[in-house]
Design a protein around this motif. Structure first.
Motif, short mmCIF file in Angstrom:
data_model
loop_
_atom_site.label_atom_id
_atom_site.label_comp_id
_atom_site.label_asym_id
_atom_site.label_seq_id
_atom_site.Cartn_x
_atom_site.Cartn_y
_atom_site.Cartn_z
N GLN A 36 0.87 -1.18 0.00
CA GLN A 36 0.00 0.00 0.00
C GLN A 36 0.90 1.23 0.00
O GLN A 36 1.81 1.35 0.84
N LEU A 46 1.77 -5.10 2.83
CA LEU A 46 0.55 -5.61 3.42
C LEU A 46 0.64 -7.12 3.64
O LEU A 46 0.32 -7.62 4.71
N ASP A 57 1.81 -11.48 7.01
CA ASP A 57 0.63 -10.63 6.85
C ASP A 57 0.44 -9.80 8.11
O ASP A 57 -0.68 -9.41 8.45
N SER A 58 1.52 -9.52 8.80
CA SER A 58 1.43 -8.84 10.09
C SER A 58 0.91 -7.41 9.99
O SER A 58 0.40 -6.86 10.95
N GLN A 59 1.05 -6.79 8.81
CA GLN A 59 0.59 -5.42 8.66
C GLN A 59 -0.70 -5.32 7.85
O GLN A 59 -1.09 -4.23 7.44
N LEU A 60 -1.33 -6.43 7.65
CA LEU A 60 -2.60 -6.44 6.92
C LEU A 60 -3.75 -6.22 7.91
O LEU A 60 -3.90 -6.99 8.85
N PRO A 61 -4.56 -5.18 7.71
CA PRO A 61 -5.72 -4.96 8.60
C PRO A 61 -6.78 -6.03 8.34
O PRO A 61 -7.65 -5.88 7.50
N LYS A 62 -6.68 -7.09 9.09
CA LYS A 62 -7.44 -8.29 8.76
C LYS A 62 -8.94 -8.15 9.00
O LYS A 62 -9.71 -8.99 8.52
N ASP A 63 -9.33 -7.10 9.70
CA ASP A 63 -10.76 -6.91 9.89
C ASP A 63 -11.44 -6.46 8.61
O ASP A 63 -12.66 -6.60 8.45
N ARG A 64 -10.65 -5.92 7.67
CA ARG A 64 -11.26 -5.42 6.43
C ARG A 64 -10.54 -5.86 5.17
O ARG A 64 -11.10 -5.83 4.09
N LYS A 83 -12.63 2.21 3.92
CA LYS A 83 -12.64 3.45 4.68
C LYS A 83 -11.93 4.54 3.87
O LYS A 83 -11.14 4.23 2.96
N ASP A 86 -8.22 4.29 3.29
CA ASP A 86 -7.71 3.25 2.39
C ASP A 86 -7.34 3.82 1.02
O ASP A 86 -6.79 3.08 0.18
#
Lengths: 115, 109
Positions: A36, A46, A57-64, A83, A86
């Motif tokens: 990103q 990401l 995938d530690s920096q991937l906002p997994k909620d979205r 959002k 993004d």
């Protein structure tokens, strides 16, 4: 040699909508990255795949955010719901996957605008 | 966490002049890369530096690496307008690329 292909090039969506991006890496490249890049900043990783497995995938906002690379070749990145923050360019990159001369090759990117 | 810092962030220089962009990183790294990005375009690989003391040159650009100081430099010689772009350094550790903040270079005729 064909480069990394991404689609679409541009996407404008409203907040809370969903969006998906597609990436086809260079043939034979085992490692695939999604980055990103927010305007004025360097790319931020990401997720990283090695073949069809997730390496980081530690920096991937997994909620979205979600990503998959089912057959170890092309990959999709999805955002649901989006959002405003993004809004960015989403870059896909690929590399052979290891060794001293590993080099990442980048696609053209998908510019996402969330309004 | 590995941090990569570049300076300056913005650089405006006249054609024909020389200048150096600096890239510092916080922990040991296997190798260092320099990329160029034109507005609206993707990243284009310029140099890969593999070891301490490595120096590579392409046209008016020369990159060097000092792993002991955790420092890389990108030197621009006799700048021309075509070099206007954003330049990123990146280090790799554990197979993952960490990018600097970028240096936006504008070469003025």
């Amino acid at each position: 040699e064909a480069g990394v292909a991404q689609s679409p090039r541009y996407k404008i969506i409203e907040k809370r909508q969903s969006v998906a991006f597609w990436c086809n890496p260079i043939s034979g490249h085992a490692t695939l990255y999604w980055y990103q890049q927010i305007l004025g900043q360097g790319p931020k990783l990401l997720i990283q795949f090695q073949n069809n497995g997730v390496v980081d995938d530690s920096q991937l906002p997994k909620d979205r955010f979600s990503a998959e690379r089912l057959k170890g070749v092309d990959s999709t990145l999805k955002i649901q719901p989006a959002k405003l923050e993004d809004s960015a360019v989403y870059l896909c990159a690929s590399s052979w996957g290891g060794g001293l001369n590993t080099e990442a090759f980048f696609g053209q990117g998908t510019r996402l605008t969330v309004v | 966490e590995l941090k990569v810092e570049q300076n300056p962030l913005f650089l405006s220089m006249q054609e024909g002049k020389n200048y150096t962009i600096y890239c510092n990183y916080s922990t040991t790294s296997d190798r260092l890369y320099w990329y160029r990005q034109d507005p609206g375009k993707s990243l284009e690989s310029l140099f890969v530096l593999l070891s301490n003391g490595a120096v590579k040159q392409e046209g008016r650009l020369m990159a060097s690496l000092d792993t002991k100081a955790r420092l890389s430099t990108l030197h621009i010689t006799a700048a021309v307008h075509d070099l206007s772009a954003t330049y990123f350094c990146a280090v790799i550790r554990g197979g993952q690329f960490y990018f600097g903040t970028g240096t936006s270079l504008t070469v003025i005729p």
